[in-house]
Design an enzyme around this catalytic site. Structure first.
Site, mmCIF file in Angstrom:
data_model
loop_
_atom_site.group_PDB
_atom_site.id
_atom_site.type_symbol
_atom_site.label_atom_id
_atom_site.label_comp_id
_atom_site.label_asym_id
_atom_site.label_seq_id
_atom_site.Cartn_x
_atom_site.Cartn_y
_atom_site.Cartn_z
ATOM 1 N N SER A 1 0.809 -1.219 0.000
ATOM 2 C CA SER A 1 0.000 0.000 0.000
ATOM 3 C C SER A 1 0.844 1.273 0.000
ATOM 4 O O SER A 1 0.343 2.350 -0.337
ATOM 5 C CB SER A 1 -0.956 0.004 1.197
ATOM 6 O OG SER A 1 -0.267 -0.250 2.403
ATOM 7 N N ASP B 1 -2.973 5.905 12.101
ATOM 8 C CA ASP B 1 -2.199 5.323 11.005
ATOM 9 C C ASP B 1 -0.890 6.108 10.906
ATOM 10 O O ASP B 1 -0.864 7.244 10.425
ATOM 11 C CB ASP B 1 -2.970 5.401 9.687
ATOM 12 C CG ASP B 1 -2.192 4.832 8.499
ATOM 13 O OD1 ASP B 1 -1.013 4.447 8.685
ATOM 14 O OD2 ASP B 1 -2.758 4.778 7.391
ATOM 15 N N HIS C 1 1.226 4.911 6.639
ATOM 16 C CA HIS C 1 1.008 5.556 5.344
ATOM 17 C C HIS C 1 1.250 7.048 5.464
ATOM 18 O O HIS C 1 1.581 7.559 6.534
ATOM 19 C CB HIS C 1 -0.412 5.250 4.846
ATOM 20 C CG HIS C 1 -0.677 3.798 4.671
ATOM 21 N ND1 HIS C 1 -1.343 3.041 5.612
ATOM 22 C CD2 HIS C 1 -0.330 2.946 3.684
ATOM 23 C CE1 HIS C 1 -1.411 1.780 5.209
ATOM 24 N NE2 HIS C 1 -0.801 1.695 4.043
#
Length: 397
Positions: free
Chosen positions: A132, A374, A377
């Site tokens: 990702s 998070d 990312h």
């Protein structure tokens, strides 16, 4: 006359010797392409000197630049940025993190020009392959192109594992192929098996269609418990419930490097590898000793970070050993692959993660950053735009 005959014989033998050993795969270059990309294949490393001295693009510092960011999320088009990366739309209150530009020591890095990029990449396919974080960078490049070449006609296909953004006016494809480990993962005897010695036929066939490949892997190799993406590993015809993850990573990367050496034979096919993108779940890494006592015991969050880590190097992190494995394998390949060493410059950006602004989290999760942040990312616009600026420089200059 004798000299002419000998010359003819030498050329004849040379031609046949060259064609007598067919390569496993060869894509004939487009003879009509006169771009810089075609004229200067596989240059490594790129040097954009100031004062005529060489420069490392990946050693430098973050400087404030009021002309940043390079785009706004709304300029990307609907559905391009994943909600998990779209921090401003999902409530991030600060915006100073958008105002920093990477400045290598003694270097000038060209500002991204979408029209130039498309002209150079006409009739070509650029493919990101990996996890990702690769998708993070893929979406960033789409936004950078869309904002700096706004009148282009485009079409996007979202599929799994291959998604493609097409710029119709230039016949350019910018694709993302989801392959978190790069090597194959499949069901064997009912168990999800990470096959360290194999790359799937479907993946291989897709990757071989690209003119530019940018690979990444890393985070998934360290996952444990419910986050682990497999039940067993296979290597050398044997099955393992688990093994040293760095050993497994090295085995998987050696399989990938063998694939590159076997199938990427055209000098016009460029291959890049993105080094490990760091996480920031441990505030003790970037907090001074004087402030360490204010950190909640066991805190695991980057929540509330609004500026880069001060300095030109980052103290420590768990990614160091993974990075060394990747560096070792890529360097063994010599000129076949260009390493995009973004680890340190990314480590300095403790402020660049989505944190609790990763999509539409419910209020209870937002109230508990240690549980829901998070810090893997990156926000878009944000750090992956810098990765792409450096990719652009390495590819075209």
């Amino acid at each position: 006359m004798a000299v002419q005959c000998l010359t003819f014989l030498f050329l004849f033998l040379l031609q046949n010797a060259t064609s007598a050993s067919p390569l496993p795969f060869f894509r004939r270059p487009n003879q009509s392409n006169h771009s810089n990309f075609a004229k200067h294949p596989r240059r490594n490393p790129v040097i954009l000197p100031v004062n005529h001295s060489s420069c490392d693009l990946f050693a430098g510092e973050w400087v404030r630049d009021e002309t940043y960011p390079l785009y706004r999320a709304k300029e990307c088009g609907g559905g391009i940025i994943d909600p998990g990366f779209d921090c401003q739309t999902y409530g991030r209150p600060d915006s100073d993190y958008l105002k920093f530009r990477w400045k290598p020591f003694n270097c000038n890095v060209p500002r991204f020009n979408g029209v130039k990029f498309l002209q150079e990449m006409r009739d070509k396919t650029i493919m990101f392959v990996g996890d990702s974080l690769g998708r993070n960078q893929w979406e960033s490049l789409i936004c950078m192109i869309s904002s700096s070449a706004p009148s282009i006609n485009t079409h996007i296909i979202h599929e799994d594992p291959l998604s493609t953004f097409m710029i119709l006016d230039y016949n350019v494809k910018v694709s993302f192929y989801r392959a978190p480990y790069l090597v194959d993962i499949d069901k064997i005897h009912g168990k999800t098996t990470l096959k360290l010695d194999e790359i799937s036929v479907d993946a291989s066939n897709s990757w071989r269609t690209a003119d530019v490949l940018l690979f990444n892997t890393g985070h998934w190799w360290s996952h444990t418990g419910s986050l682990r993406g497999w039940e067993q590993m296979e290597t050398g015809g044997k099955y393992y419930g688990d093994m040293d993850r760095l050993v497994a990573l090295r085995k998987g990367l050696r399989t990938w490097s063998s694939w590159v050496l076997r199938y990427i034979n055209s000098p016009l096919t460029r291959v890049f590898f993105l080094s490990v993108s760091p996480t920031h779940y441990n505030p003790n890494e970037w907090t001074s000793r004087s402030k360490a006592s204010t950190i909640t015991q066991g805190a695991k969050s980057c929540y509330g970070q609004t500026t880069p880590f001060s300095g030109t190097s980052y103290p420590t992190s768990s990614y160091v050993n993974q990075k060394k494995v990747i560096d070792d394998v890529v360097k063994e390949m010599k000129s076949h692959v260009s390493l995009m060493d973004i680890t340190m410059l990314s480590a300095l950006r403790v402020d660049g993660h989505p944190s609790i602004y990763s999509g539409d989290l419910n209020p209870s999760l937002k109230r508990n950053p240690d549980r829901s942040s998070d810090c893997s990312h990156w926000c878009l616009p944000g750090l992956p735009d810098t990765w792409n600026q450096l990719f652009y420089a390495a590819l075209l200059y």
